[in-house]
Design a protein around this motif. Structure first.
Motif, PDB file in Angstrom:
ATOM      1  N   LEU A  86       0.834  -1.201   0.000  1.00  0.00           N
ATOM      2  CA  LEU A  86       0.000   0.000   0.000  1.00  0.00           C
ATOM      3  C   LEU A  86       0.871   1.255   0.000  1.00  0.00           C
ATOM      4  O   LEU A  86       0.565   2.229  -0.693  1.00  0.00           O
ATOM      5  CB  LEU A  86      -0.943  -0.002   1.212  1.00  0.00           C
ATOM      6  CG  LEU A  86      -1.902   1.178   1.327  1.00  0.00           C
ATOM      7  CD1 LEU A  86      -2.788   1.279   0.081  1.00  0.00           C
ATOM      8  CD2 LEU A  86      -2.752   1.037   2.574  1.00  0.00           C
ATOM      9  N   GLU A  87       1.965   1.230   0.748  1.00  0.00           N
ATOM     10  CA  GLU A  87       2.880   2.376   0.773  1.00  0.00           C
ATOM     11  C   GLU A  87       3.507   2.599  -0.602  1.00  0.00           C
ATOM     12  O   GLU A  87       3.693   3.733  -1.022  1.00  0.00           O
ATOM     13  CB  GLU A  87       3.968   2.183   1.832  1.00  0.00           C
ATOM     14  CG  GLU A  87       3.492   2.431   3.239  1.00  0.00           C
ATOM     15  CD  GLU A  87       2.935   3.828   3.448  1.00  0.00           C
ATOM     16  OE1 GLU A  87       3.556   4.814   2.992  1.00  0.00           O
ATOM     17  OE2 GLU A  87       1.857   3.930   4.046  1.00  0.00           O
ATOM     18  N   THR A  88       3.811   1.518  -1.287  1.00  0.00           N
ATOM     19  CA  THR A  88       4.381   1.626  -2.630  1.00  0.00           C
ATOM     20  C   THR A  88       3.392   2.298  -3.578  1.00  0.00           C
ATOM     21  O   THR A  88       3.758   3.199  -4.335  1.00  0.00           O
ATOM     22  CB  THR A  88       4.753   0.226  -3.161  1.00  0.00           C
ATOM     23  OG1 THR A  88       5.629  -0.400  -2.228  1.00  0.00           O
ATOM     24  CG2 THR A  88       5.417   0.306  -4.516  1.00  0.00           C
ATOM     25  N   VAL A  89       2.139   1.888  -3.519  1.00  0.00           N
ATOM     26  CA  VAL A  89       1.106   2.482  -4.372  1.00  0.00           C
ATOM     27  C   VAL A  89       0.908   3.944  -3.996  1.00  0.00           C
ATOM     28  O   VAL A  89       0.783   4.811  -4.869  1.00  0.00           O
ATOM     29  CB  VAL A  89      -0.221   1.698  -4.265  1.00  0.00           C
ATOM     30  CG1 VAL A  89      -1.343   2.407  -5.007  1.00  0.00           C
ATOM     31  CG2 VAL A  89      -0.048   0.292  -4.784  1.00  0.00           C
ATOM     32  N   SER A 123      -7.186   4.132  -4.691  1.00  0.00           N
ATOM     33  CA  SER A 123      -8.358   3.252  -4.825  1.00  0.00           C
ATOM     34  C   SER A 123      -8.527   2.776  -6.259  1.00  0.00           C
ATOM     35  O   SER A 123      -8.856   1.607  -6.484  1.00  0.00           O
ATOM     36  CB  SER A 123      -9.619   3.959  -4.330  1.00  0.00           C
ATOM     37  OG  SER A 123      -9.951   5.054  -5.150  1.00  0.00           O
ATOM     38  N   HIS A 124      -8.282   3.669  -7.232  1.00  0.00           N
ATOM     39  CA  HIS A 124      -8.398   3.235  -8.620  1.00  0.00           C
ATOM     40  C   HIS A 124      -7.355   2.174  -8.959  1.00  0.00           C
ATOM     41  O   HIS A 124      -7.666   1.188  -9.638  1.00  0.00           O
ATOM     42  CB  HIS A 124      -8.256   4.430  -9.577  1.00  0.00           C
ATOM     43  CG  HIS A 124      -9.510   5.197  -9.722  1.00  0.00           C
ATOM     44  ND1 HIS A 124     -10.560   4.775 -10.503  1.00  0.00           N
ATOM     45  CD2 HIS A 124      -9.914   6.377  -9.180  1.00  0.00           C
ATOM     46  CE1 HIS A 124     -11.550   5.643 -10.440  1.00  0.00           C
ATOM     47  NE2 HIS A 124     -11.185   6.625  -9.625  1.00  0.00           N
ATOM     48  N   SER A 148      -6.673  -3.562 -10.057  1.00  0.00           N
ATOM     49  CA  SER A 148      -5.899  -4.802 -10.024  1.00  0.00           C
ATOM     50  C   SER A 148      -6.686  -5.950  -9.384  1.00  0.00           C
ATOM     51  O   SER A 148      -6.365  -7.108  -9.593  1.00  0.00           O
ATOM     52  CB  SER A 148      -4.581  -4.594  -9.280  1.00  0.00           C
ATOM     53  OG  SER A 148      -4.834  -4.248  -7.939  1.00  0.00           O
ATOM     54  N   VAL A 149      -7.737  -5.640  -8.623  1.00  0.00           N
ATOM     55  CA  VAL A 149      -8.539  -6.670  -7.980  1.00  0.00           C
ATOM     56  C   VAL A 149      -9.509  -7.302  -8.960  1.00  0.00           C
ATOM     57  O   VAL A 149      -9.791  -8.486  -8.897  1.00  0.00           O
ATOM     58  CB  VAL A 149      -9.294  -6.082  -6.757  1.00  0.00           C
ATOM     59  CG1 VAL A 149     -10.306  -7.066  -6.213  1.00  0.00           C
ATOM     60  CG2 VAL A 149      -8.337  -5.665  -5.691  1.00  0.00           C
TER      61      VAL A 149
END
Length: 94
Positions: free
Chosen positions: A33-36, A86-87, A92-93
């Motif tokens: 999440l930090e990377t994103v 979020s996008h 990716s989900v």
């Protein structure tokens, strides 16, 4: 008796090795999440809102007595970043 006191003061020798191994493992782990978030913070809209936030913080920090805060600028930045995150995550989900 002296050995027991040293163990109490210094801990078990094995404990130190295990703690060092755990610390090394934690350092290697990177939160995806930090990377994103970092990638999103580099986008044009996030850079712009971050600049507005930093400008506001500089302005407010330079005044000794002010009721102004940078809540709106902070929320704008967080909204822009989280919108991007979020996008990327939901895309990716799917």
């Amino acid at each position: 008796m002296v050995f027991e006191e040293k163990m109490i003061m210094n801990g078990e020798p094995e404990d130190e090795e295990e703690e060092e191994e755990e610390e090394e493992e934690e350092e290697d782990m990177v939160d995806p999440l930090e990377t994103v978030r970092q990638k999103c913070e580099a986008t044009e809209h996030c850079v712009h809102t971050r600049e507005r936030l930093e400008h506001c913080e500089t302005r407010v920090g330079s005044r000794s007595a002010t009721e102004e805060d940078c809540t709106e600028e902070l929320f704008d930045f967080l909204h822009a970043r989280d919108h991007c995150v979020s996008h990327k995550l939901f895309h990716s989900v799917k």
